[in-house]
Design a protein around this motif. Structure first.
Motif, PDB file in Angstrom:
ATOM      1  N   ILE A 414       0.809  -1.298   0.019  1.00 36.02           N
ATOM      2  CA  ILE A 414       0.053   0.001  -0.104  1.00 36.02           C
ATOM      3  C   ILE A 414       0.798   1.167  -0.125  1.00 36.02           C
ATOM      4  O   ILE A 414       0.561   2.177  -0.681  1.00 36.02           O
ATOM      5  CB  ILE A 414      -1.018   0.100   1.299  1.00 36.02           C
ATOM      6  CG1 ILE A 414      -2.011  -1.343   1.262  1.00 36.02           C
ATOM      7  CG2 ILE A 414      -1.634   1.256   1.514  1.00 36.02           C
ATOM      8  CD1 ILE A 414      -2.734  -1.435   2.185  1.00 36.02           C
ATOM      9  N   LEU A 415       1.837   1.246   0.805  1.00 39.42           N
ATOM     10  CA  LEU A 415       2.816   2.404   0.925  1.00 39.42           C
ATOM     11  C   LEU A 415       3.577   2.419  -0.380  1.00 39.42           C
ATOM     12  O   LEU A 415       3.909   3.598  -0.891  1.00 39.42           O
ATOM     13  CB  LEU A 415       4.038   2.368   2.038  1.00 39.42           C
ATOM     14  CG  LEU A 415       3.336   2.430   3.470  1.00 39.42           C
ATOM     15  CD1 LEU A 415       4.389   2.079   4.315  1.00 39.42           C
ATOM     16  CD2 LEU A 415       2.762   3.871   3.604  1.00 39.42           C
ATOM     17  N   ALA A 417       2.544   1.563  -3.503  1.00 35.02           N
ATOM     18  CA  ALA A 417       1.627   2.093  -4.426  1.00 35.02           C
ATOM     19  C   ALA A 417       1.247   3.568  -4.183  1.00 35.02           C
ATOM     20  O   ALA A 417       1.233   4.253  -5.142  1.00 35.02           O
ATOM     21  CB  ALA A 417       0.203   1.205  -4.275  1.00 35.02           C
ATOM     22  N   GLY A 418       1.203   3.940  -2.959  1.00 32.43           N
ATOM     23  CA  GLY A 418       0.856   5.510  -2.543  1.00 32.43           C
ATOM     24  C   GLY A 418       2.238   6.161  -3.116  1.00 32.43           C
ATOM     25  O   GLY A 418       1.976   7.423  -3.676  1.00 32.43           O
ATOM     26  N   ALA A 419       3.470   5.730  -2.907  1.00 31.48           N
ATOM     27  CA  ALA A 419       4.412   6.737  -3.080  1.00 31.48           C
ATOM     28  C   ALA A 419       4.535   6.755  -4.794  1.00 31.48           C
ATOM     29  O   ALA A 419       4.743   7.618  -5.307  1.00 31.48           O
ATOM     30  CB  ALA A 419       5.867   5.993  -2.538  1.00 31.48           C
ATOM     31  N   ILE A 421       1.933   6.611  -6.610  1.00 33.73           N
ATOM     32  CA  ILE A 421       0.958   7.517  -7.117  1.00 33.73           C
ATOM     33  C   ILE A 421       1.406   9.225  -6.870  1.00 33.73           C
ATOM     34  O   ILE A 421       1.138  10.097  -7.570  1.00 33.73           O
ATOM     35  CB  ILE A 421      -0.426   7.521  -6.386  1.00 33.73           C
ATOM     36  CG1 ILE A 421      -0.826   5.845  -7.036  1.00 33.73           C
ATOM     37  CG2 ILE A 421      -1.371   8.311  -6.646  1.00 33.73           C
ATOM     38  CD1 ILE A 421      -2.238   5.637  -6.263  1.00 33.73           C
ATOM     39  N   VAL A 422       2.144   9.336  -5.833  1.00 28.49           N
ATOM     40  CA  VAL A 422       2.353  10.862  -5.406  1.00 28.49           C
ATOM     41  C   VAL A 422       3.596  11.057  -6.514  1.00 28.49           C
ATOM     42  O   VAL A 422       3.242  12.280  -6.813  1.00 28.49           O
ATOM     43  CB  VAL A 422       2.786  10.713  -4.105  1.00 28.49           C
ATOM     44  CG1 VAL A 422       3.745  12.132  -3.660  1.00 28.49           C
ATOM     45  CG2 VAL A 422       2.057  10.595  -2.948  1.00 28.49           C
ATOM     46  N   THR A 425       1.994  11.913  -9.783  1.00 33.88           N
ATOM     47  CA  THR A 425       1.169  13.051  -9.834  1.00 33.88           C
ATOM     48  C   THR A 425       2.069  14.277  -9.579  1.00 33.88           C
ATOM     49  O   THR A 425       1.716  15.352 -10.413  1.00 33.88           O
ATOM     50  CB  THR A 425       0.311  13.227  -8.421  1.00 33.88           C
ATOM     51  OG1 THR A 425      -0.448  11.852  -8.397  1.00 33.88           O
ATOM     52  CG2 THR A 425      -0.648  14.483  -8.308  1.00 33.88           C
TER      53      THR A 425
END
Length: 510
Positions: A414-415, A417-419, A421-422, A425
């Protein structure tokens, strides 16, 4: 006309709140001002980055008003530097409480970040020179502000020497530019008519001077000593230093890109930056001092950033500088939590971890290849693909492969994937905001990218082989890196002698 009026109003408000921040900083030098006023000051200095951010979001193009140049790049850098200054000063409210120079720290931090933001807002080279000089002076004073500590004073003197040389070199370059072109305004200097007045020798010499004035504050080889010695400064000062000042080389070279592009000096920068990457990484790996590990990391990261500039990828360099600044300032502000006691030892399955590491390596390889195929003819894309693939594999290993149990690995995914995406973006947003403000540059050929890639990979492979072989050469390199990263005798004390002196004088020690 609408764009001019919009920027004129934003710039007016910005300079007003910036002036109020400077006046507030001056107030803290008055002995009668209570210590609690620091909290009011924090609220005041929150206004300039907010105004700069609003001006950045409005994105009304590039406008020159008097000696100032307002575009998305200058607003972005002002937002970034002033925000870092705000965060660090808010952190220092408790961290530096009890220090003899408590209020002076906030005054100097405000002056330094304000001067840094104004330097890159200026279109007049004289203002740029003054703003950058004040920034370096403020940083020097911050490093040595604890005057009763001999070690801090010595570190400040070392930094002052390096900064003075850097500033003097920039002064020579700017005066030379004005003598040839007849202009102090950067926009006029970089026009085709002005650039045509420079012959090949003059252009190369001026670029060499600009290069030297850039790599010294960026702590690139062989000028990395001042940054290593600066670790004696309080942690908030290190955070500002690594986040908003050391990485200013990216915006400097971006501003002078039309002069810098296509010159042989780009190759010189490529070589020096590659050496810095290897040395910085080596220092980071052999050091046991956490702050010196972070310094080694900064040297290497600034090397990668300047490699991007040398390859003409200025957008990537600016993005790298901002993201690295935010990341490194966070690490410095969390430095106190680096030492963890009674940490449970997790018993991991070696076979299971190896499988997840292989998966991460494959994922990094695939993403790197896919990224390179988007623009296979550009030399920078090959290097960028290598960095991206390595980063993905490393992040996967740390977050997923070494996770404890199924829950730990799921949380790591999850971390991860979040990194991702950030990162995507931020890249898209920066590309949209800065596409008109940052020159595309002359992209180096694929052969230059391959050469750089071969140098980095071969050197890393040789280093890894020597370490695993435990040869005499590997021990020599290891000891050389330790010696390179270790402080000199004047920067080491077995115990804080100045505290002993204060106690003997009956002073209070906080």
């Amino acid at each position: 006309m609408l764009n001019f009026l919009d920027y004129f109003s934003w710039s007016t408000v910005f300079f007003i709140v910036l002036g109020v921040s400077v006046c507030s900083a001056f107030l803290m030098l008055i002995p009668r001002i209570p210590v609690n006023y620091v909290r009011v000051h924090i609220g005041i200095i929150a206004l300039p980055p907010i105004v700069a951010l609003l001006a950045l979001v409005s994105n009304n193009g590039s406008v020159i008003i008097g000696p100032w140049h307002f575009d998305s790049l200058s607003w972005l850098w002002s937002t970034f530097v002033l925000t870092i200054g705000l965060i660090v000063q808010r952190y220092a409210v408790h961290y530096l409480l009890g220090d003899r120079s408590y209020q002076k720290y906030f005054t100097l931090l405000t002056f330094t970040t304000v001067a840094d933001s104004l330097a890159w807002l200026s279109d007049d080279l004289r203002l740029l020179l003054i703003g950058w000089g004040v920034t370096l002076l403020g940083l020097t004073l911050l490093i040595g502000l604890r005057k009763e500590w001999k070690v801090a004073r010595h570190a400040s003197k070392i930094s002052a020497r390096y900064f003075a040389i850097s500033w003097a070199i920039m002064l020579i370059a700017i005066v030379w530019i004005e003598q040839v072109t007849g202009h102090w305004e950067l926009s006029q200097v970089l026009s085709q008519n002005s650039l045509a007045q420079l012959n090949a020798v003059e252009k190369t010499c001026i670029n060499l001077l600009l290069l030297l004035s850039t790599i010294i504050p960026a702590a690139q080889w062989p000028f990395q000593r001042w940054l290593l010695d600066s670790v004696v400064a309080p942690t908030p000062i290190s955070a500002v230093m690594h986040a908003g000042i050391v990485n200013a080389g990216s915006i400097m070279l971006t501003r002078f890109a039309p002069l810098f592009n296509g010159d042989a000096v780009q190759v010189v920068l490529l070589v020096l930056s590659s050496i810095s990457v290897l040395i910085g990484t080596g220092i980071m790996l052999v050091q046991v001092d956490y702050k010196r590990q972070l310094v080694g990391s900064t040297i290497a990261q600034m090397g990668f950033m300047l490699i991007e500039c040398a390859l003409g990828a200025y957008l990537a360099a600016i993005t790298h500088a901002v993201l690295h600044g935010l990341f490194k300032s966070t690490l410095f502000l969390q430095a106190a939590s680096a030492a963890q006691q009674h940490k449970p030892v997790a018993h991991k399955s070696h076979v299971s971890s190896s499988i997840w590491i292989i998966i991460g390596g494959g994922l990094g390889l695939l993403l790197g290849i896919a990224f390179w195929l988007t623009s296979p003819d550009e030399g920078y894309q090959l290097v960028s693909a290598l960095i991206l693939g390595w980063s993905v594999a490393l992040a996967w290993t740390q977050l997923v492969a070494f996770g404890t149990g199924h829950i730990g690995r799921i949380a790591g995914m999850i971390l991860f994937a979040g990194a991702a995406i950030v990162f995507k973006t931020v890249h898209i947003v920066f590309e949209k905001l800065l596409h008109d403000a940052i020159p595309s540059g002359i992209q180096q050929s694929i052969s230059m990218g391959i050469l750089l890639l071969v140098i980095l990979l071969v050197t890393s492979a040789i280093g890894t082989w020597l370490v695993r072989k435990n040869s005499k050469t590997s021990f020599v390199i290891y000891l050389w890196l330790i010696r390179l990263g270790e402080p000199k005798k004047k920067l080491v004390e077995s115990h804080p002698k100045y505290l002993t002196q204060l106690l003997s004088q009956g002073g209070n020690v906080h």
